[in-house]
Design an enzyme around this catalytic site. Structure first.
Site, PDB file in Angstrom:
ATOM      1  N   HIS A 175      -1.405  -5.652   2.272  1.00 20.92           N
ATOM      2  CA  HIS A 175      -2.451  -6.420   1.939  1.00 20.92           C
ATOM      3  C   HIS A 175      -2.225  -7.676   1.465  1.00 20.92           C
ATOM      4  O   HIS A 175      -1.382  -7.824   0.485  1.00 20.92           O
ATOM      5  CB  HIS A 175      -3.798  -5.530   1.258  1.00 20.92           C
ATOM      6  CG  HIS A 175      -4.512  -5.024   2.274  1.00 20.92           C
ATOM      7  ND1 HIS A 175      -4.972  -3.622   1.982  1.00 20.92           N
ATOM      8  CD2 HIS A 175      -5.534  -5.211   3.205  1.00 20.92           C
ATOM      9  CE1 HIS A 175      -5.938  -3.278   3.038  1.00 20.92           C
ATOM     10  NE2 HIS A 175      -6.184  -4.161   3.587  1.00 20.92           N
ATOM     11  N   GLU A 177       0.771  -1.344  -0.130  1.00 17.99           N
ATOM     12  CA  GLU A 177      -0.157  -0.042   0.064  1.00 17.99           C
ATOM     13  C   GLU A 177       1.033   1.367  -0.084  1.00 17.99           C
ATOM     14  O   GLU A 177       1.754   1.470   0.829  1.00 17.99           O
ATOM     15  CB  GLU A 177      -0.932   0.270   1.268  1.00 17.99           C
ATOM     16  CG  GLU A 177      -2.091  -1.149   1.306  1.00 17.99           C
ATOM     17  CD  GLU A 177      -2.891  -1.154   0.172  1.00 17.99           C
ATOM     18  OE1 GLU A 177      -3.103  -0.167  -0.536  1.00 17.99           O
ATOM     19  OE2 GLU A 177      -3.521  -2.139  -0.145  1.00 17.99           O
ATOM     20  N   CYS A 203      -8.083  -1.502   8.328  1.00 15.81           N
ATOM     21  CA  CYS A 203      -6.705  -1.600   7.705  1.00 15.81           C
ATOM     22  C   CYS A 203      -6.308  -0.003   7.366  1.00 15.81           C
ATOM     23  O   CYS A 203      -5.099   0.230   7.912  1.00 15.81           O
ATOM     24  CB  CYS A 203      -6.782  -2.577   6.428  1.00 15.81           C
ATOM     25  SG  CYS A 203      -6.618  -4.032   6.980  1.00 15.81           S
ATOM     26  N   ARG A 209     -17.602  -0.766   5.370  1.00 18.63           N
ATOM     27  CA  ARG A 209     -18.435  -1.585   4.370  1.00 18.63           C
ATOM     28  C   ARG A 209     -19.292  -2.569   5.223  1.00 18.63           C
ATOM     29  O   ARG A 209     -20.352  -2.782   4.691  1.00 18.63           O
ATOM     30  CB  ARG A 209     -17.414  -2.282   3.499  1.00 18.63           C
ATOM     31  CG  ARG A 209     -17.895  -3.183   2.206  1.00 18.63           C
ATOM     32  CD  ARG A 209     -17.122  -3.947   1.600  1.00 18.63           C
ATOM     33  NE  ARG A 209     -15.776  -4.325   2.402  1.00 18.63           N
ATOM     34  CZ  ARG A 209     -15.642  -5.502   2.876  1.00 18.63           C
ATOM     35  NH1 ARG A 209     -16.640  -6.527   2.833  1.00 18.63           N
ATOM     36  NH2 ARG A 209     -14.658  -5.959   3.522  1.00 18.63           N
TER      37      ARG A 209
HETATM   38  N1  PCA Z   1      -8.511  -6.565   6.879  1.00 22.06           N
HETATM   39  C1  PCA Z   1      -9.439  -5.383   6.863  1.00 22.06           C
HETATM   40  C2  PCA Z   1      -9.309  -5.193   8.279  1.00 22.06           C
HETATM   41  C3  PCA Z   1      -8.670  -6.188   9.034  1.00 22.06           C
HETATM   42  C4  PCA Z   1      -8.139  -6.868   7.883  1.00 22.06           C
HETATM   43  O1  PCA Z   1      -7.330  -8.077   7.992  1.00 22.06           O
HETATM   44  C5  PCA Z   1      -9.301  -4.468   5.993  1.00 22.06           C
HETATM   45  O2  PCA Z   1      -8.805  -4.423   4.899  1.00 22.06           O
HETATM   46  O3  PCA Z   1      -9.618  -3.243   6.331  1.00 22.06           O
END
Ligand code: PCA
Length: 208
Positions: free
Chosen positions: A168, A81, A144, A91
């Site tokens: 991610h 990111e 996140c 969401r």
């Molecule tokens: N993914 C979520 C929040 C916790 C996680 O592991 C996100 O992408 O916001």
């Protein structure tokens, strides 16, 4: 004392039994990678508390770099990111039922922060080592992104030399096998290997 890097994952959310980010950082906890000791923690998928827990871990371990990791179901590769935005627009409700819409992470904070780890270099190194990855320009508007923004804001104001970033990761095979509709996935070992490479690249950047 050896310099430390803090890796964080998240607890499961959204009806999943596991969160691959938690499993991955736990596998790396205690290892030494390119001269950095890996310390790790798991964050709640709960607004505000997620940032508070991350800050607690930073104050406890005094790392030279922080790499937060989270599950991004549906993505097909590791997403390094680039940017955290000052927006919370959930969401789905978090793990304590908070469904936040159209709110800032930090009232009056800057619109966005760029990651301070070498995002592009990490993505390129992963691809070179045959692990699917790319730079991503949105970490979403859920927990996140909130942690990524909150940690960026905290470090900028309190520990400006400490690097941070967010990766991610896709679902793992166990979350995808038999799923209807079908889901993209990546083996946990590949994700762990990818995070290890990311830490190596961060470590290289620290050496002067
Ligand atoms: N993914 C979520 C929040 C916790 C996680 O592991 C996100 O992408 O916001």
């Amino acid at each position: 004392m050896m310099s430390r890097i803090l890796l964080t994952g998240f607890e499961p959310f959204g009806g999943e039994k596991v969160n691959p980010s938690e499993l991955a950082v736990k596998q790396l906890e205690g290892k030494t990678i390119a001269g950095l000791e890996v310390v790790a923690g798991v964050l709640p998928v709960v607004t505000v508390k997620c940032i508070d827990e991350a800050v607690k871990l930073i104050e406890k371990y005094e790392p030279v770099a922080v790499l937060n990791v989270g599950q991004a179901g549906g993505r097909v590769e590791l997403s390094i990111e680039k940017v955290a935005i000052n927006v919370k627009d959930y969401r789905i409700p978090d793990n304590e039922g908070n469904q936040i819409r159209y709110a800032p992470v930090v009232e009056g904070g800057p619109d966005a922060y760029f990651a301070t780890i070498p995002v592009e270099k990490i993505a390129d190194s992963l691809v070179e080592k045959v692990i699917p990855a790319s730079v991503s320009y949105t970490a979403g508007t859920y927990c996140c992104n909130e942690v990524f923004y909150g940690v960026s804001h905290y470090l900028r104001n309190n520990k400006p030399g400490v690097l941070n970033g967010f990766i991610h990761i896709p679902f793992i095979l166990e979350q995808a096998a038999g799923a209807k509709p079908p889901r993209a996935s990546m083996p946990l070992e590949v994700i762990v290997k990818g995070l290890e490479i990311a830490v190596e690249v961060v470590a290289e950047g620290l050496e002067k």
